[in-house]
Design an enzyme around this catalytic site. Structure first.
Site, mmCIF file in Angstrom:
data_model
loop_
_atom_site.group_PDB
_atom_site.id
_atom_site.type_symbol
_atom_site.label_atom_id
_atom_site.label_comp_id
_atom_site.label_asym_id
_atom_site.label_seq_id
_atom_site.Cartn_x
_atom_site.Cartn_y
_atom_site.Cartn_z
ATOM 1 N N PHE A 1 1.520 7.487 -2.052
ATOM 2 C CA PHE A 1 0.880 6.185 -1.831
ATOM 3 C C PHE A 1 -0.379 6.064 -2.684
ATOM 4 O O PHE A 1 -0.736 4.981 -3.121
ATOM 5 C CB PHE A 1 0.541 6.012 -0.348
ATOM 6 C CG PHE A 1 1.759 5.956 0.528
ATOM 7 C CD1 PHE A 1 2.627 4.874 0.456
ATOM 8 C CD2 PHE A 1 2.061 6.985 1.409
ATOM 9 C CE1 PHE A 1 3.762 4.817 1.251
ATOM 10 C CE2 PHE A 1 3.197 6.942 2.207
ATOM 11 C CZ PHE A 1 4.046 5.854 2.127
ATOM 12 N N CYS A 2 -1.064 7.186 -2.862
ATOM 13 C CA CYS A 2 -2.277 7.178 -3.681
ATOM 14 C C CYS A 2 -2.386 8.522 -4.385
ATOM 15 O O CYS A 2 -2.474 9.529 -3.691
ATOM 16 C CB CYS A 2 -3.518 6.923 -2.830
ATOM 17 S SG CYS A 2 -5.037 6.784 -3.765
ATOM 18 N N PRO A 3 -2.323 8.581 -5.688
ATOM 19 C CA PRO A 3 -2.464 7.489 -6.653
ATOM 20 C C PRO A 3 -1.233 6.604 -6.825
ATOM 21 O O PRO A 3 -1.338 5.561 -7.458
ATOM 22 C CB PRO A 3 -2.778 8.218 -7.964
ATOM 23 C CG PRO A 3 -2.165 9.553 -7.809
ATOM 24 C CD PRO A 3 -2.295 9.899 -6.353
ATOM 25 N N ILE B 1 -0.775 13.243 -4.835
ATOM 26 C CA ILE B 1 -1.673 12.742 -3.791
ATOM 27 C C ILE B 1 -3.102 12.725 -4.330
ATOM 28 O O ILE B 1 -3.375 13.295 -5.376
ATOM 29 C CB ILE B 1 -1.590 13.590 -2.500
ATOM 30 C CG1 ILE B 1 -1.700 15.079 -2.810
ATOM 31 C CG2 ILE B 1 -0.311 13.281 -1.754
ATOM 32 C CD1 ILE B 1 -1.650 15.959 -1.586
ATOM 33 N N SER B 2 -3.979 12.075 -3.589
ATOM 34 C CA SER B 2 -5.336 11.832 -4.070
ATOM 35 C C SER B 2 -6.069 13.127 -4.398
ATOM 36 O O SER B 2 -6.026 14.092 -3.616
ATOM 37 C CB SER B 2 -6.133 11.092 -2.992
ATOM 38 O OG SER B 2 -5.424 9.968 -2.538
#
Lengths: 76, 377
Positions: free
Chosen positions: A13-15, B292-293
């Site tokens: 979902f993120c990034p 992921i972040s």
């Protein structure tokens, strides 16, 4: 020599899948293929849109068991 | 059993302290030896740099001595690894010392690389190091008005930072009484204003409400400092009077030099956090190639999962849980309001409207971090 790299962005979902592709394409050589795996159906539209706008080459888009495989060739 | 942690940032520190508590008895008896190797004797609270750039924290608030954060029983050396000899289960450090391991954890982090984009480093202000954040603070103080452009590279650490600095700049200029003399223009690499769709749905109308203009599908190609223009890969141009950049990041050079992963990102199993192809080598924090972040909370939750698993390997012979991709990020929406995004591999975030209470919690966390690093929160 050109290589094919698989970017597993399933569940990202993120990034997110497109941002993953943008980051990895910078590390690739011109002519390399990158196959992006995404569980976000939006990738089937937003990745080709970006690829077209920047001037890379869209090799193909297919969906298999809920996973979109978007293949791109780095053109410049 | 020898457990070796390479890296003394958030991921490595939380893991080390988590393991020291879980394996207290084994460390005392000598059954387990826990060692940390770091490149620095100091530990930085990196999220504080955002506040430093706006004059809301000072440099001394960002640091603690690394040794003071570590539980007793952890052998700590400021001696960065130069060679990873994974087939021999050992590493060699800058001092020439060889450390053997039964379990290795690589948590070396990432670094900003503004130099990869022509003109970016010399023509923009940024806040990803103490030096650049202080420079940005001074530049902002001297800024009397004009067009401020926010632009970024990919990938970047802390995906909320672009939004946060933009909202906080709005309030900063408003407080100085010059907001009407400043045009804030935000750019973003993909087709909406943030990676997280629900965050983008909240942020875009918020930009419009505050008079912040934005352009999406904007990947910085180069900066022409003489003409004061940022040029994008997509062919557009953004003129600026003051350019604020969030630089692209890479993993550490030692990872690339040892051929552990392109870009310094090590291929990592998304649930077990093992390095691909290795059973006794784990990777956490920014160093992974996971989608992921790159954020402190990712490092935190990975470290907690891995701590539980390594302790279980020592005590039971096998890991007991998967890392589920959990991330929790605060989002400052100005100087006195904030929200948050929590998500994992399966569940997208559902951010709520910003409140003062969440901002206060974030402000408190800026201090509580030191408790978190000790593995207590």
């Amino acid at each position: 020599m050109s290589e094919k790299k698989v970017i597993d962005a399933r569940g990202s979902f993120c990034p997110g899948p497109l941002m993953e592709l943008i980051g990895w394409i910078k590390l690739a050589n011109v002519g390399d293929e990158l196959e992006l795996l995404s569980t976000d159906k939006g990738s089937a539209a937003d990745v080709p849109e970006w690829v077209h706008k920047v001037g890379h080459e869209l090799v193909g888009v297919r969906e298999e068991a809920g996973v979109w495989h978007v293949t791109v060739r780095k053109a410049k | 059993m020898k457990i070796l942690i390479v890296g003394g940032g958030m991921a490595g520190t939380i893991l080390a302290n988590n393991l020291a508590r879980r394996l207290h008895g084994e460390l005392r008896s000598g059954k387990v030896k826990l060692t940390m190797l770091s490149a620095s004797e100091r530990h930085m609270y990196q999220p504080g740099l955002l506040y430093l750039a706006l004059g809301r924290m000072t440099p001394d608030e960002l640091y603690r001595d690394q040794a003071s954060l570590l539980e007793p029983g952890i052998a700590f050396f400021v001696d960065p690894v130069e060679e990873f000899q994974l087939d021999q289960n050992r590493v060699k450090t800058k001092s020439g010392t060889v450390f053997d391991f039964d379990i290795l954890v690589i948590a070396t982090g990432s670094r900003p690389v503004p130099e990869l984009i022509p003109g970016l480093a010399e023509n923009s202000e940024t806040f990803y190091t103490e030096e650049t954040a202080v420079k940005m603070f001074r530049k902002l103080q001297a800024f009397a008005g004009g067009r401020v452009v926010i632009a970024m590279g990919v990938p970047h650490k802390c995906p909320m930072a672009p939004l946060e600095i933009t909202f906080m700049l709005h309030d900063y200029f408003k407080d100085r009484g010059i907001r009407d003399k400043v045009q804030l223009h935000y750019t973003y690499p993909i087709g909406r204003v943030h990676s997280l769709e629900n965050v983008a749905k909240w942020a875009a109308p918020e930009f419009e409400r505050l008079g912040i203009t934005y352009e999406t599908l904007f990947n910085v190609k180069e900066v022409d400092g003489a003409a004061k223009v940022v040029k994008s890969e997509e062919g557009s141009e953004a003129p600026y009077d003051l350019l604020i950049s969030i630089p692209a990041h890479r993993g550490m050079e030692v990872i690339e030099k040892n051929k552990l992963g392109a870009g310094g990102w090590i291929p990592t199993h998304r649930h077990q956090l093992t390095m691909e192809g290795r059973k006794n080598v784990y990777v956490i924090g920014d160093t992974t190639n996971l989608p992921i972040s790159k954020a402190g909370s990712t490092a935190h939750f990975e470290a907690e999962a891995l701590g539980e698993n390594i302790a279980a390997i020592v005590k039971l012979g096998s890991p007991v849980r998967d890392y589920d991709g959990k991330v929790f990020c605060f989002i400052e929406a100005g100087k006195d309001r904030a929200t948050y995004a929590m998500f994992d591999y399966q569940n997208p975030p559902d951010p709520k409207a910003p409140t003062k209470a969440v901002h206060w919690f974030k402000t408190a966390y800026n201090k509580l971090y030191w408790v978190s690093a000790r593995g207590l929160l």
